[in-house]
Design a protein around this motif. Structure first.
Motif, PDB file in Angstrom:
ATOM      1  N   GLU A 219       0.773  -1.103  -0.016  1.00 42.88           N
ATOM      2  CA  GLU A 219      -0.100   0.050  -0.032  1.00 42.88           C
ATOM      3  C   GLU A 219       0.826   1.229  -0.267  1.00 42.88           C
ATOM      4  O   GLU A 219       0.502   2.161  -0.817  1.00 42.88           O
ATOM      5  N   ARG A 220       1.767   1.104   0.924  1.00 43.71           N
ATOM      6  CA  ARG A 220       2.782   2.450   0.871  1.00 43.71           C
ATOM      7  C   ARG A 220       3.490   2.695  -0.569  1.00 43.71           C
ATOM      8  O   ARG A 220       3.601   3.781  -0.984  1.00 43.71           O
ATOM      9  N   PHE A 243      14.318  -7.804  -5.403  1.00 45.76           N
ATOM     10  CA  PHE A 243      12.840  -7.371  -5.576  1.00 45.76           C
ATOM     11  C   PHE A 243      11.713  -8.510  -5.542  1.00 45.76           C
ATOM     12  O   PHE A 243      10.775  -8.148  -5.010  1.00 45.76           O
ATOM     13  N   SER A 244      12.321  -9.312  -6.044  1.00 44.89           N
ATOM     14  CA  SER A 244      11.158 -10.686  -6.144  1.00 44.89           C
ATOM     15  C   SER A 244      11.640 -11.655  -4.850  1.00 44.89           C
ATOM     16  O   SER A 244      11.205 -12.997  -5.040  1.00 44.89           O
ATOM     17  N   PHE A 245      12.038 -11.539  -3.588  1.00 47.57           N
ATOM     18  CA  PHE A 245      12.543 -12.083  -2.513  1.00 47.57           C
ATOM     19  C   PHE A 245      11.320 -13.055  -1.889  1.00 47.57           C
ATOM     20  O   PHE A 245      11.670 -14.134  -1.745  1.00 47.57           O
ATOM     21  N   SER A 246      10.298 -12.485  -2.064  1.00 49.53           N
ATOM     22  CA  SER A 246       9.046 -13.025  -1.502  1.00 49.53           C
ATOM     23  C   SER A 246       7.956 -13.073  -2.717  1.00 49.53           C
ATOM     24  O   SER A 246       7.565 -12.131  -3.092  1.00 49.53           O
ATOM     25  N   ARG A 247       7.712 -14.252  -3.309  1.00 47.97           N
ATOM     26  CA  ARG A 247       6.828 -14.611  -4.374  1.00 47.97           C
ATOM     27  C   ARG A 247       5.465 -14.234  -3.945  1.00 47.97           C
ATOM     28  O   ARG A 247       5.044 -13.271  -4.952  1.00 47.97           O
ATOM     29  N   LYS A 248       5.008 -14.458  -2.880  1.00 47.79           N
ATOM     30  CA  LYS A 248       3.597 -13.932  -2.602  1.00 47.79           C
ATOM     31  C   LYS A 248       3.664 -12.368  -2.505  1.00 47.79           C
ATOM     32  O   LYS A 248       2.701 -12.062  -3.194  1.00 47.79           O
ATOM     33  N   ARG A 249       4.562 -11.792  -1.894  1.00 52.50           N
ATOM     34  CA  ARG A 249       4.551 -10.228  -1.825  1.00 52.50           C
ATOM     35  C   ARG A 249       4.641  -9.727  -3.161  1.00 52.50           C
ATOM     36  O   ARG A 249       3.883  -8.806  -3.638  1.00 52.50           O
ATOM     37  N   LEU A 250       5.576 -10.267  -3.871  1.00 47.65           N
ATOM     38  CA  LEU A 250       5.943  -9.771  -5.292  1.00 47.65           C
ATOM     39  C   LEU A 250       4.513  -9.530  -6.088  1.00 47.65           C
ATOM     40  O   LEU A 250       4.097  -8.699  -6.823  1.00 47.65           O
ATOM     41  N   LEU A 253       2.225  -7.154  -4.962  1.00 46.67           N
ATOM     42  CA  LEU A 253       2.538  -5.723  -5.240  1.00 46.67           C
ATOM     43  C   LEU A 253       2.312  -5.555  -7.021  1.00 46.67           C
ATOM     44  O   LEU A 253       1.878  -4.434  -7.339  1.00 46.67           O
ATOM     45  N   VAL A 254       2.931  -6.220  -7.718  1.00 43.60           N
ATOM     46  CA  VAL A 254       2.721  -6.182  -9.144  1.00 43.60           C
ATOM     47  C   VAL A 254       1.199  -6.357  -9.636  1.00 43.60           C
ATOM     48  O   VAL A 254       0.905  -5.277 -10.413  1.00 43.60           O
ATOM     49  N   GLU A 255       0.170  -7.009  -9.017  1.00 45.44           N
ATOM     50  CA  GLU A 255      -1.019  -6.933  -9.481  1.00 45.44           C
ATOM     51  C   GLU A 255      -1.629  -5.596  -8.972  1.00 45.44           C
ATOM     52  O   GLU A 255      -2.427  -5.054  -9.869  1.00 45.44           O
ATOM     53  N   ALA A 256      -1.041  -5.082  -7.967  1.00 55.23           N
ATOM     54  CA  ALA A 256      -1.552  -3.564  -7.484  1.00 55.23           C
ATOM     55  C   ALA A 256      -1.052  -2.612  -8.365  1.00 55.23           C
ATOM     56  O   ALA A 256      -1.688  -1.792  -8.801  1.00 55.23           O
ATOM     57  N   ILE A 257       0.164  -2.862  -9.042  1.00 56.66           N
ATOM     58  CA  ILE A 257       0.763  -1.695 -10.033  1.00 56.66           C
ATOM     59  C   ILE A 257      -0.053  -1.842 -11.010  1.00 56.66           C
ATOM     60  O   ILE A 257      -0.583  -0.847 -11.947  1.00 56.66           O
ATOM     61  N   ILE A 258      -0.638  -3.196 -11.683  1.00 56.00           N
ATOM     62  CA  ILE A 258      -1.354  -3.178 -12.998  1.00 56.00           C
ATOM     63  C   ILE A 258      -2.359  -2.445 -12.835  1.00 56.00           C
ATOM     64  O   ILE A 258      -3.090  -1.897 -13.662  1.00 56.00           O
ATOM     65  N   ARG A 259      -3.161  -2.658 -11.533  1.00 56.02           N
ATOM     66  CA  ARG A 259      -4.487  -2.065 -11.377  1.00 56.02           C
ATOM     67  C   ARG A 259      -4.564  -0.715 -11.059  1.00 56.02           C
ATOM     68  O   ARG A 259      -5.503  -0.084 -11.528  1.00 56.02           O
ATOM     69  N   GLU A 260      -3.605  -0.232 -10.194  1.00 54.70           N
ATOM     70  CA  GLU A 260      -3.606   0.970  -9.742  1.00 54.70           C
ATOM     71  C   GLU A 260      -2.644   2.245 -10.335  1.00 54.70           C
ATOM     72  O   GLU A 260      -2.692   3.322 -10.251  1.00 54.70           O
ATOM     73  N   VAL A 261      -1.567   1.641 -10.962  1.00 54.50           N
ATOM     74  CA  VAL A 261      -0.592   2.437 -11.551  1.00 54.50           C
ATOM     75  C   VAL A 261      -0.307   2.172 -12.888  1.00 54.50           C
ATOM     76  O   VAL A 261       0.799   1.608 -13.227  1.00 54.50           O
TER      77      VAL A 261
END
Length: 772
Positions: A219-220, A243-250, A253-261
């Motif tokens: 979110e930040r 950047f992709s250390f945690s697959r779940k977190r990645l 984050l990436v889906e949020a970028i696609i959706r919101e930015v």
């Protein structure tokens, strides 16, 4: 009024438009301070935007900061010392704090070697700086504040480790608080995590982070990206080491970028074994256009020595998948690694080329650096590393001053030259006719180290053709034909054809080269981006806007014209897009194309041009290639009467490797001490120190300038004791160049540390005096 803190972000290697000049570390600390009632600001000192002493002096005078903070790296330590010294001259009570990668494991003894620095920040800057700010504001002691190192009298005080926040969202965002100046930026640096859990022998991050990886919330990150996009930023640089250390977190984050930015692009780096086809596809959908992977070496044994085992076949597969996903690939690599031979280092370059990775950006390899806190630095002998015998202050690590059991210093230097020679921008410059003398000097001044590299001679031949030094080009190609007949790049070059141009009295038409001046104006106001002197363009090759080119066709030498054109709405420069521009154009020369089918025919005398152009100053400033051709033409006709022109011709001849021609021009100079000293300086800075010494002997003068040139020439010849003796009594006036050479001599001669520090103080004094 809140207590004020000042930060100076020093990066003399990056231009203003680079995201490297965004002070993300200092800005995050400042955001944390501001959230706790303090005020502050950040100044920058960059390659093409240097901090002006008057600006810093005014800020200190008007804001009276309690302290100045710097983020320190090996390469900016001396500049940090200079600014710290300057600040203390203006305000002796001001406190200087340095932190960052160079400082975390820097020996405490360093404080005795840089008296202008008050504190070393050992922990994460946000919490350490806040505690220090509160202590300084209250006038309380600092001995119990974690993460500091300072001197108390003659005693070193180390206050112990400081732990950073587990939840990085604890720290305020400098972007959301509008603390980062985005002027000239089209890409912003982002951090989504801190730390690394791996254990590579060359890296300090795992030890500094205690092998913990901590994160900012998605979110930040999204909030920051949305804010930056609203400010016009459409490209992002995720500087996380993994950047992709945690697959779940990645994925989150990436889906949020696609959706919101949407509609942005970004660069990121990760380990090759943390991605697959699906992850790469998702990253591309989000805007990833560059992925960087850590290669380090293409030799399994070397990788084992540095504790970074890699499945090279799998990495090649990931590179292929990344390319297939439409993402450019960069590979981090190094040479001079433990146990690596010169042949193995060449293998890394071959691996990069084989996998069709462009050698630019982060794919340009460099010698491994020994930094404080890395296993390779802390126990160099265990890794077969032999640091040179040097005197160095405690605030500088060994860095690149070493050789190994398996690679000599000459081999390491040669490997550096080969990588630089293979950089994409080297060939691009040569193809575009840019920086030709700089590129030629790189080859000719290290010709012995590059004698077995066909790419060096190929590039030099192309430079000679561009500068119409056809005889020298033929010599290069004869050499290539003899020594590298099976090399595909050599075969391509020798096959021709070669496009040359001959000065013509005819009017221009398609295929002609035109040399012209132009000036454009909008509504009567001149637009600098449309102005140029002695510009060159080949008609019919899409070098110019079609409407502009149409007006050049049919113009002859010496002709003027005026015309209007409308720039396309999507033109790259916003101040010209869609605008009607009135141009004034003068054509100096038209040149007819001449096709040469075989390289041996480049020596034909009919290809030789004689250029008759005036305004040497404008030529020198705007078209150095053409200026050279004019100078050279004058030299063919006899000695030039212009001292500046003669020295410039000597300079350019030397860069091209034409030492005999440069010597001949020198013989036509007035044979007096002033002329010969000027010439000696030109020879010295162009890698001809022995010739410089001969000219100084002929000059017969031993003033301060002559002795400085002599000392530098002796230094370049590795006659260090003779160079040192030259700079001794009678005492020479202290200036920056002299003081800098004395520091270098103290280091290379391994003089006592006291001598080194005394000379460093003299250098800083000379620089500070110039600033004041």
């Amino acid at each position: 009024m809140p207590v004020h803190f000042l930060f100076i972000h020093v990066n003399l290697l990056a231009p203003l438009n680079s995201p490297d000049t965004i002070p993300i570390s200092e800005a995050t600390i400042l955001a944390h301070l501001k959230n706790h009632g303090f005020s502050g600001q950040i100044l920058g000192d960059f390659a093409d935007g240097p901090l002006k002493p008057g600006v810093l002096a005014k800020v200190i005078q008007t804001t009276q900061p309690l302290a100045i903070g710097f983020t320190a790296y090996q390469e900016n330590m001396e500049q940090i010392r200079l600014w710290a010294r300057f600040a203390k001259k203006l305000s002796p009570a001001i406190k200087i704090i340095i932190g960052g990668p160079q400082v975390t494991f820097m020996p405490a003894e360093a404080l005795r070697h840089m008296p202008e620095v008050d504190f070393l920040c050992r922990g994460e800057g946000e919490d350490v700086m806040l505690a220090l700010a509160q202590a300084l504001d209250e006038g309380s002691g600092t001995a119990r504040l974690p993460g500091l190192c300072f001197l108390q009298g003659d005693d070193v005080i180390e206050t112990g480790p400081a732990s950073g926040a587990i939840d990085l969202d604890t720290y305020a965002s400098p972007y959301l608080m509008d603390l980062v100046d985005l002027t000239c930026k089209d890409r912003a640096v982002m951090l989504t995590s801190r730390g690394c859990s791996y254990d590579c022998a060359f890296c300090y991050t795992p030890r500094a982070s205690r092998r913990r990886v901590r994160f900012y919330s998605p979110e930040r990150i999204i909030d920051e990206m949305k804010y930056l996009k609203s400010k016009g930023i459409r490209a992002f640089w995720f500087a996380d080491t993994n950047f992709s250390f945690s697959r779940k977190r990645l994925v989150t984050l990436v889906e949020a970028i696609i959706r919101e930015v949407p509609g942005i692009s970004f660069w990121c780096q990760t380990r090759y074994d943390l991605v697959n086809r699906e992850v790469l596809s998702l990253l591309r959908r989000a805007g990833a256009d560059n992925m960087a992977y850590g290669l380090e070496s293409a030799n399994p044994e070397v990788l084992e020595r540095i504790n970074k085992p890699i499945d090279l076949e799998r990495l090649s597969e990931v590179i292929r998948l990344t390319h297939e996903a439409g993402i450019n690939v960069e590979l981090f690599s190094m040479f001079g690694l433990p146990g690596e031979t010169f042949h193995q280092a060449l293998g890394t370059l071959a691996f990069v080329k084989k996998n069709r990775v462009a050698i630019d950006g982060n794919s340009i390899s460099q010698q491994a650096h020994l930094f404080f806190g890395t296993p390779m630095n802390d126990d160099a002998s265990a890794y077969g590393i032999r640091p040179f015998r040097r005197t160095r202050p405690a605030y500088l690590s060994v860095c690149r001053d070493y050789e190994t059991d398996t690679m000599s210093a000459d081999e390491i230097r040669r490997m550096s030259l080969i990588w630089r020679l293979n950089r994409n921008d080297f060939a691009e410059d040569v193809g575009a006719g840019k920086n030709l003398f700089h590129r030629a000097a790189f080859i000719t001044q290290d010709c012995r180290a590059l004698t077995d590299r066909s790419e060096a001679t190929c590039l030099l031949a192309r430079i000679y053709i561009a500068l119409e030094e056809y005889g020298a080009a033929v010599d290069c190609m004869n050499l290539l034909s003899k020594d590298f007949p099976e090399d595909p790049a050599v075969q391509e070059l020798l096959a021709g054809p070669f496009l040359c141009f001959k000065v013509s009295p005819d009017t221009s038409r398609a295929g002609f080269k035109v040399i012209y001046d132009c000036q454009g104006s909008v509504d009567g106001s001149v637009v600098p981006a449309t102005c140029g002197r002695f510009q060159e363009a080949i008609l019919g090759q899409d070098m110019l806007l079609p409407e502009f080119e149409k007006h050049l066709e049919g113009m002859g030498p010496g002709k003027f014209t005026r015309f209007e054109i409308t720039f396309p709405a999507g033109y790259g420069q916003k101040d010209l897009a869609g605008k009607v521009v009135m141009f004034r154009v003068q054509v100096h020369l038209t040149m007819e194309p001449m096709i040469v089918d075989h390289y041996e025919n480049l020596g034909d005398e009919t290809l030789r041009n004689v250029y008759e152009l005036e305004d040497a100053g404008a030529l020198r400033q705007h078209n150095i290639n053409l200026y050279y051709k004019v100078l050279r033409g004058g030299a063919f006709g006899g000695p030039t009467t212009d001292m500046t022109g003669s020295l410039m011709l000597i300079n350019l001849y030397l860069k091209l490797g034409f030492v005999d021609l440069a010597t001949a021009v020198t013989g036509k100079l007035p044979q007096n001490p002033i002329s010969l000293t000027h010439a000696a300086h030109v020879f010295c800075v162009n890698g001809q120190p022995q010739k410089a010494l001969e000219l100084l002997d002929r000059a017969g003068k031993n003033g301060p300038r002559e002795r400085l040139i002599r000392a530098q020439a002796l230094f370049d010849l590795n006659r260090l004791e003779d160079s040192e003796a030259t700079l001794k009594a009678p005492k020479l006036p202290n200036n920056i160049q002299l003081a800098d050479l004395r520091v270098q001599l103290a280091a290379k001669l391994a003089l006592p540390i006291e001598t080194y520090l005394e000379r460093e103080e003299a250098l800083l004094d000379a620089k500070t005096q110039a600033m004041l």
